[in-house]
Each structure stands twice: as structure tokens, then as C-alpha cells.
Design a protein around this motif. Sequence first.
Motif, PDB file in Angstrom:
ATOM      1  N   LEU A  17       0.835  -1.201   0.000  1.00  0.00           N
ATOM      2  CA  LEU A  17       0.000   0.000   0.000  1.00  0.00           C
ATOM      3  C   LEU A  17       0.868   1.249   0.000  1.00  0.00           C
ATOM      4  O   LEU A  17       0.495   2.274  -0.594  1.00  0.00           O
ATOM      5  N   GLU A  18       2.011   1.154   0.658  1.00  0.00           N
ATOM      6  CA  GLU A  18       2.922   2.311   0.703  1.00  0.00           C
ATOM      7  C   GLU A  18       3.350   2.714  -0.701  1.00  0.00           C
ATOM      8  O   GLU A  18       3.412   3.903  -1.026  1.00  0.00           O
ATOM      9  N   GLU A  19       3.604   1.722  -1.533  1.00  0.00           N
ATOM     10  CA  GLU A  19       3.989   1.996  -2.916  1.00  0.00           C
ATOM     11  C   GLU A  19       2.852   2.682  -3.673  1.00  0.00           C
ATOM     12  O   GLU A  19       3.077   3.621  -4.447  1.00  0.00           O
ATOM     13  N   LEU A  20       1.625   2.225  -3.438  1.00  0.00           N
ATOM     14  CA  LEU A  20       0.471   2.803  -4.120  1.00  0.00           C
ATOM     15  C   LEU A  20       0.230   4.241  -3.682  1.00  0.00           C
ATOM     16  O   LEU A  20      -0.050   5.116  -4.510  1.00  0.00           O
ATOM     17  N   TYR A  21       0.323   4.504  -2.368  1.00  0.00           N
ATOM     18  CA  TYR A  21       0.099   5.863  -1.876  1.00  0.00           C
ATOM     19  C   TYR A  21       1.181   6.818  -2.368  1.00  0.00           C
ATOM     20  O   TYR A  21       0.932   8.012  -2.552  1.00  0.00           O
ATOM     21  N   HIS A  22       2.377   6.272  -2.570  1.00  0.00           N
ATOM     22  CA  HIS A  22       3.481   7.105  -3.069  1.00  0.00           C
ATOM     23  C   HIS A  22       3.343   7.362  -4.562  1.00  0.00           C
ATOM     24  O   HIS A  22       3.663   8.447  -5.051  1.00  0.00           O
ATOM     25  N   ASP A  23       2.830   6.347  -5.291  1.00  0.00           N
ATOM     26  CA  ASP A  23       2.701   6.454  -6.750  1.00  0.00           C
ATOM     27  C   ASP A  23       1.301   6.034  -7.143  1.00  0.00           C
ATOM     28  O   ASP A  23       0.955   4.851  -7.110  1.00  0.00           O
ATOM     29  N   ARG A  24       0.469   6.999  -7.494  1.00  0.00           N
ATOM     30  CA  ARG A  24      -0.930   6.758  -7.853  1.00  0.00           C
ATOM     31  C   ARG A  24      -1.081   5.699  -8.941  1.00  0.00           C
ATOM     32  O   ARG A  24      -2.044   4.934  -8.959  1.00  0.00           O
ATOM     33  N   GLY A  25      -0.110   5.605  -9.841  1.00  0.00           N
ATOM     34  CA  GLY A  25      -0.222   4.677 -10.969  1.00  0.00           C
ATOM     35  C   GLY A  25       0.457   3.346 -10.738  1.00  0.00           C
ATOM     36  O   GLY A  25       0.630   2.560 -11.685  1.00  0.00           O
ATOM     37  N   ALA A  26       0.830   3.054  -9.492  1.00  0.00           N
ATOM     38  CA  ALA A  26       1.550   1.812  -9.199  1.00  0.00           C
ATOM     39  C   ALA A  26       0.739   0.577  -9.582  1.00  0.00           C
ATOM     40  O   ALA A  26       1.297  -0.439 -10.025  1.00  0.00           O
ATOM     41  N   TRP A  27      -0.578   0.643  -9.424  1.00  0.00           N
ATOM     42  CA  TRP A  27      -1.421  -0.514  -9.723  1.00  0.00           C
ATOM     43  C   TRP A  27      -1.322  -0.943 -11.179  1.00  0.00           C
ATOM     44  O   TRP A  27      -1.476  -2.130 -11.515  1.00  0.00           O
ATOM     45  N   GLU A  28      -1.011   0.018 -12.064  1.00  0.00           N
ATOM     46  CA  GLU A  28      -0.922  -0.285 -13.490  1.00  0.00           C
ATOM     47  C   GLU A  28       0.222  -1.240 -13.793  1.00  0.00           C
ATOM     48  O   GLU A  28       0.192  -1.974 -14.793  1.00  0.00           O
ATOM     49  N   LYS A  29       1.252  -1.245 -12.934  1.00  0.00           N
ATOM     50  CA  LYS A  29       2.407  -2.120 -13.163  1.00  0.00           C
ATOM     51  C   LYS A  29       2.035  -3.588 -13.068  1.00  0.00           C
ATOM     52  O   LYS A  29       2.731  -4.448 -13.613  1.00  0.00           O
ATOM     53  N   ALA A  30       0.930  -3.874 -12.359  1.00  0.00           N
ATOM     54  CA  ALA A  30       0.506  -5.264 -12.201  1.00  0.00           C
ATOM     55  C   ALA A  30      -0.428  -5.726 -13.316  1.00  0.00           C
ATOM     56  O   ALA A  30      -0.649  -6.929 -13.479  1.00  0.00           O
TER      57      ALA A  30
END
Length: 273
Positions: free
Chosen positions: A175-188
Motif C-alpha cells: 500500500l505504501e507503494e500505491l500511496y506514493h505512486d498513484r499509478g503503481a497498480w498499473e504495473k501489475a
Amino acid sequence: LISIELEKSEASLKVAQEIAKVGSWEWSIGDKYVVLSDEMYAIYETKKKRLTVKDVRSFVHPEDLKKVIENAAKDLTEKISPVIDYRIITSKRNLKYVVSTAKQVLDDNGNVVHLIGTLQDVTERVAIEKQLTENEQLLRQMAENINEVFYLSDWVNDKVLYTSPRYEQLYGQSLEELYHDRGAWEKAVHPEDLEFVKHEFAEKAPLGTFDLEFRLVMKDGSVKWVRDRAYPIKDENGQVVRMAGITEEITEQKRNKEWIETLSLVASETING
């Protein structure tokens, strides 16, 4: 004329205090009695029209009395008087939450000789805040214990406001990665699905029609199917300001569907189904 204007000002002040539920008080150091406005008596729910310092303190909730006395001492010694909140028990045995302020009046030698203050009844506000807190806790408990991922984002500023813990297991990211980078979910998201998913979300989420199935690729190379649904939250002008959504894993359903379709195909091509 001056007397009439003064009466009007006093009447206006009284009405303002009633509306805001704010009473005013004055006390000269050493005096037995405290001078109170009508609204103060209304807050205390007492018919007694003259109260001593002891009377006033008798309304304070026993658990808060020490704090009130300590802060009253500061009113006499410190140049900046604190704003304190505490509970009172009225003459009718009703529990109320109040906020008290005080201002010092000094003599020529800098000694405190007089105190002027206010007392505001904030019981309704406290009740509303408690209800909101309870509702927030219930929502958080639900979001943190369901299998689906619940998320809430700031659509205007493109910022993640909240994502339930289930996200880490489903997307294989922190979750820390997602809160830091809004588009982190796209990497998956599976490379073959990414552009389509991003386009559909941008176009359909604001309309409340985003309901899409796509694949996620885990770090170990395994693939998951998910269903993502998003719903817009609009302001009073009809503009989308936030986006709420739910993502759930449907890998098992997809496999079962493919298996059933395979069996159906075999049956349709076989004489003895």
C-alpha cells in the motif's frame, strides 16, 4: 439615543449567544460571586440567579474537575489563558460538553485583577463527531475484512485517498507503494490489457459505467483475473470530485467458465455426449 443603541446592542448580543449557545462570564479576583450572562444559566439549566465560584465548579464533571482547576490557576499566573474543553452536569442532571475561554485584565503592576470569558455548549457537535467517527470505524472494519479491494481516490488531484489492505494480496504490491505512486497498480496489469483498461477507466469511470474484467501478472509470473467497478462521487455542481471502486478476484470463476465451455464444445462434437 445612546441608551437606545446600547439596549439594541445588548439585545443583539443576547440573541447571538442563544443561537451560538455561548455564555459569557466575568469574575473579579477575590469576589465570591461570578457575573454570568443569561445564556450561562441556560447552559447550566439552573434557575438560581446568582452563582459563586464554588457553585460554578460544582457543575464540572468529577472526572474533569482537576483539569479545570489546574487551568483556572493558569488564568491567574500565565499571560496567555488556555482554551479548554470539559464536561458538565447540569442542574437537571444532563451531561453536556463545553469549551471555555478566558481573558485576563491586568492592573498597572501587571497583576491579574479580573477575568472575562466565555462558555460554549458544544454537546451537539461532539455527538455528531462521535457518530461520524463510529461510522468511519464501521466502514474501515468492513473494508479491511472483505475479500474485495475497496478504494477511494481524489479524481481532481489524481490522488489515492484510501485503499483497503486486501490490495497487497491481490496486486502483489505494498500500500505504501500505491500511496506514493498513484499509478503503481498499473504495473501489475497484464501488458496486453493495460492500454485498454486505462482508456476504459478514463472514459467510463466518470459516467458510472466502468465495469471491466482484466488480468494481473504477479511477480512470480502467475496470472490472476479481476473484476473492477468504479463509481463517481460528484459535488453540488455535478462535477466528479472523487472515485470509489471495488476490485475482486474472479480467477476461479474464469477457470470454471472456460472448463464449462470446453465441456460444451466436446459434447457438441461428440455423438455420445
